[in-house]
Design a protein around this motif. Structure first.
Motif, PDB file in Angstrom:
ATOM      1  N   ASP A  60       0.755  -1.269   0.018  1.00 41.06           N
ATOM      2  CA  ASP A  60      -0.061   0.004  -0.063  1.00 41.06           C
ATOM      3  C   ASP A  60       1.050   1.262  -0.094  1.00 41.06           C
ATOM      4  O   ASP A  60       0.723   2.301  -0.728  1.00 41.06           O
ATOM      5  CB  ASP A  60      -0.826  -0.042   1.296  1.00 41.06           C
ATOM      6  CG  ASP A  60      -0.321  -0.596   2.453  1.00 41.06           C
ATOM      7  OD1 ASP A  60      -0.200  -1.754   2.447  1.00 41.06           O
ATOM      8  OD2 ASP A  60      -0.219   0.219   3.246  1.00 41.06           O
ATOM      9  N   GLY A  61       1.956   1.397   0.799  1.00 43.19           N
ATOM     10  CA  GLY A  61       2.921   2.632   0.749  1.00 43.19           C
ATOM     11  C   GLY A  61       3.628   2.445  -0.563  1.00 43.19           C
ATOM     12  O   GLY A  61       3.577   3.570  -1.024  1.00 43.19           O
TER      13      GLY A  61
ATOM     14  N   TYR B  22      -0.698  -5.947  -1.873  1.00 44.02           N
ATOM     15  CA  TYR B  22      -0.989  -6.426  -0.612  1.00 44.02           C
ATOM     16  C   TYR B  22      -1.123  -5.299   0.454  1.00 44.02           C
ATOM     17  O   TYR B  22      -0.162  -4.614   0.819  1.00 44.02           O
ATOM     18  CB  TYR B  22       0.431  -7.426  -0.311  1.00 44.02           C
ATOM     19  CG  TYR B  22       0.872  -8.303  -0.957  1.00 44.02           C
ATOM     20  CD1 TYR B  22       0.722  -8.344  -2.467  1.00 44.02           C
ATOM     21  CD2 TYR B  22       1.609  -9.353  -0.497  1.00 44.02           C
ATOM     22  CE1 TYR B  22       1.071  -9.363  -3.252  1.00 44.02           C
ATOM     23  CE2 TYR B  22       2.176 -10.330  -1.263  1.00 44.02           C
ATOM     24  CZ  TYR B  22       1.933 -10.155  -2.856  1.00 44.02           C
ATOM     25  OH  TYR B  22       2.344 -11.484  -3.526  1.00 44.02           O
TER      26      TYR B  22
ATOM     27  N   ASN C  32      -1.814  -3.954   3.755  1.00 39.00           N
ATOM     28  CA  ASN C  32      -1.665  -4.201   5.397  1.00 39.00           C
ATOM     29  C   ASN C  32      -1.736  -2.928   6.127  1.00 39.00           C
ATOM     30  O   ASN C  32      -1.459  -3.157   7.428  1.00 39.00           O
ATOM     31  CB  ASN C  32      -0.588  -5.288   5.670  1.00 39.00           C
ATOM     32  CG  ASN C  32       0.927  -4.395   5.271  1.00 39.00           C
ATOM     33  OD1 ASN C  32       0.678  -3.336   4.842  1.00 39.00           O
ATOM     34  ND2 ASN C  32       1.856  -4.962   5.382  1.00 39.00           N
ATOM     35  N   GLY C  33      -2.019  -1.839   5.602  1.00 38.49           N
ATOM     36  CA  GLY C  33      -2.261  -0.465   6.233  1.00 38.49           C
ATOM     37  C   GLY C  33      -1.145  -0.153   6.850  1.00 38.49           C
ATOM     38  O   GLY C  33      -1.270   0.426   7.943  1.00 38.49           O
TER      39      GLY C  33
END
Ligand code: SF4
Ligand code: MG
Length: 292
Positions: A101-102, A127, A129-130
């Protein structure tokens, strides 16, 4: 090129494992996604000689090391841009990007919309995962506001972005969401994405037990809601309604949207055909223009 035109092989899921040991933490959701990828490749009969696996930087971006295929570990956030070039140069290859995500939405946020709107013929598996895992737990674009992390010791101030809405509104032609705790569902969605001709995006929730202590396996189990079987995935408005379910604390799981449009490589091939191919193209003449 459509996947149906590629050479097929018969390999079991475990035969797609490379010789590189998987180094993710025990309990990391990424193991489930990787198993889903192996299963999808096996079911599609993908020949590793016909596949390019690319990534940026992050825990999930290690994925290409673990798959038998051609591969490239690119720069942080730049996998999509490199993959676009790779796909145009080698349109007879199956191209898959994996990343977090980043990497995708923060550092690489400038590239994501263009893969979607240009309908680049590749699959992007994100993927989600915050958190930034590899760099030891910073707040990411999909982190929940209340999450305390290395960079947000008193909780984050921002609203999380919605990757599904983002992709739908920018014109992705295949949009799906899964959860790492359901590797069979992941495999189905990834398989559909790889089979799809055009830009296919699969967002997969993946727990990071090492650095994200609030988005646990149980949290994701309660969050995801299977998309009803009668959902018409050809209707963009319906897909957007489903994507907005996150606002009510429920995340759709399954295929939201799928449509057919010409891909970037097809459109470029048409242009080349119209202008009579490359017969007048002389690279040396262009290089001469720039010689000091
Ligand atoms: Fe997985 Fe988190 Fe460990 Fe990275 S730090 S391998 S994302 S559990
Ligand atoms: Mg992440």
């Amino acid at each position: 090129m459509s996947i149906s035109a590629l050479h097929k092989t018969e390999m079991k899921p475990k035969e797609y494992k490379s010789e590189v040991p998987v180094v993710w933490c025990p309990g990391c959701g990424h193991h489930g996604i990787l198993n889903g990828i192996y299963r999808a490749l096996s079911e599609l009969g993908v020949d590793p000689n016909n596949m390019m696996s690319l990534s940026g930087i992050g825990c999930s971006s290690r994925t290409p090391y673990f798959i038998k295929s051609y591969k490239m570990h690119t720069l942080h956030g730049r996998a999509g841009a490199v993959a676009t070039g790779a796909q145009l140069a080698q349109p007879d290859q199956l191209v898959m990007v994996t990343g977090g995500d980043g990497d995708g939405f923060s550092i690489g946020g400038g590239h994501m919309p263009h893969m979607a709107r240009k309908n680049v013929n590749l699959t992007y598996v994100l993927y989600d995962n915050g958190i930034y895992g590899l760099t030891k737990g910073q707040y990411s674009p999909t982190s929940r506001p209340e999450m305390t992390a290395y960079t947000t010791p008193y909780g984050g101030p921002d609203e999380p972005m919605n990757p599904l809405l983002y992709m739908l509104t920018y014109g992705a032609t295949y949009v799906a969401q899964g959860f790492a705790g359901k590797p069979k569902v992941c495999a189905e969605l990834i398989k559909g994405a790889l089979e799809h001709k055009g830009f296919s995006y699969v967002n997969i929730f993946s727990q990071c037990p090492t650095f994200n202590k609030i988005d646990t396996v149980q949290y994701y189990r309660d969050l995801v809601l299977e998309i009803p079987e009668d959902h018409d995935h050809s209707r963009l408005g319906k897909a957007i309604d489903l994507a907005r379910g996150m606002e009510n604390g429920k995340a759709p799981m399954g295929l939201l949207y799928k449509t057919d449009k010409p891909t970037l490589d097809e459109k470029l091939a048409d242009i080349v055909a119209k202008v009579g191919g490359h017969k007048d193209y002389d690279l040396n003449k262009i290089v001469d223009l720039y010689r000091p």
